[in-house]
Write a protein that holds these residues in place. Sequence first.
Motif, PDB file in Angstrom:
ATOM      1  N   LEU A  21      -2.336   5.258  -6.486  1.00 12.55           N
ATOM      2  CA  LEU A  21      -3.752   5.136  -6.165  1.00 12.55           C
ATOM      3  C   LEU A  21      -4.392   6.499  -5.941  1.00 12.55           C
ATOM      4  O   LEU A  21      -5.573   6.705  -6.236  1.00 12.55           O
TER       5      LEU A  21
ATOM      6  N   ALA B 174       0.563   3.880  -2.984  1.00  9.80           N
ATOM      7  CA  ALA B 174      -0.241   5.040  -2.575  1.00  9.80           C
ATOM      8  C   ALA B 174      -0.211   6.208  -3.559  1.00  9.80           C
ATOM      9  O   ALA B 174      -1.263   6.746  -3.927  1.00  9.80           O
TER      10      ALA B 174
ATOM     11  N   LEU C 289       0.832  -1.206   0.000  1.00 16.58           N
ATOM     12  CA  LEU C 289       0.000   0.000   0.000  1.00 16.58           C
ATOM     13  C   LEU C 289       0.865   1.254   0.000  1.00 16.58           C
ATOM     14  O   LEU C 289       0.553   2.230  -0.691  1.00 16.58           O
TER      15      LEU C 289
END
Length: 347
Positions: A22, A19, A15
Amino acid sequence: MRVLKPIFYIALLALIIAAPFLFPAFKTQLATLWLMIILALTWDMTGGQMGYNSLGNILFYGTGMYVAAVVAIAMVYNVGEYTDASGGGIYKFTNFQYFSGFTLGTIAAGLFCAGMAYLFGMLLFSFRGPYFAIGTLGVAIAAGELVSNWEWVGGGQGIALPVYPGDFETGKFFFYYTFAAVGVVLFIFLRWLYTTRFAAAINAIRDDEEKAEAMGIHTLHYKLVTWSIAAFFVGLAGAVSGFQLIHFEPLETAYQTINLGIFMVVCVLLGGKGTLWGPVIGAILFHVVKEVTWNYLLGWQWVALGALIVITVVYFQDGLMGWIKRIKPEWFGEKVESKDIIAEPAE
């Protein structure tokens, strides 16, 4: 549970890497989030784990900015001429000069701040409680005033650093991943440190310093080393921030005791002092609240911040981690014995 932990950390690392892809419109905000996590984790080292609440850790953030800037500039130009208020010069940095200056300047900032913390700590750790907090705040304010009157480093006008030698969006990725790398290394280091005898010693200082000394713990040594480690990482964060901002001033940006100096404390109080994850969770929640209020409640942002502090102090004195631990102790590996109530037969 042992199987879930590695999966959780792998997913979290994925993640972190993904990040900025995203949330491409929030790369700068994500980089600032990592800055807040770093500052919160380092503040908790002394304030949460050791019981010495500092209000002056911003000293190392601002000093890190200036040390990195001076090193990066001095490798190519004369610092006094570069920062001359009269201006007029054209100063260019090649890609190699920029990245070598960034790397060496950041390392120098961390080491310089660690040494500064060790030296200042010899004096400041003679105070305890609120006197230590006020003393650290006084040093940070004094440093900002001294730098603002030091013309060799730009005085009140500050310093302008070279721009990232690439397109604007690539620069955002660069600073995000740099902040993230510092934050991840710091978290991994603290996760190991808090399982050692060193952590037991500083926790003993927090619980009862006189008893810790009676047990043979060299309390001053542990206090100096702890604050120096924290200062090292804060100095690194300050150095990266200086290059990210490009231009910074001593009072409004580098030694901003009222803003960033208080924010790092609030993050820890919100998440929970003396825990590993508390400062991280607190920094995330605080950063989200700050971004929302600063963007959508402009003019009321300080009211919202004050309300957040009051709610935290009144209802969550141990922070969110402490509150969760009280209602869900089994999540923290504590065994909860269920008591079966057997009704006695009526006579």
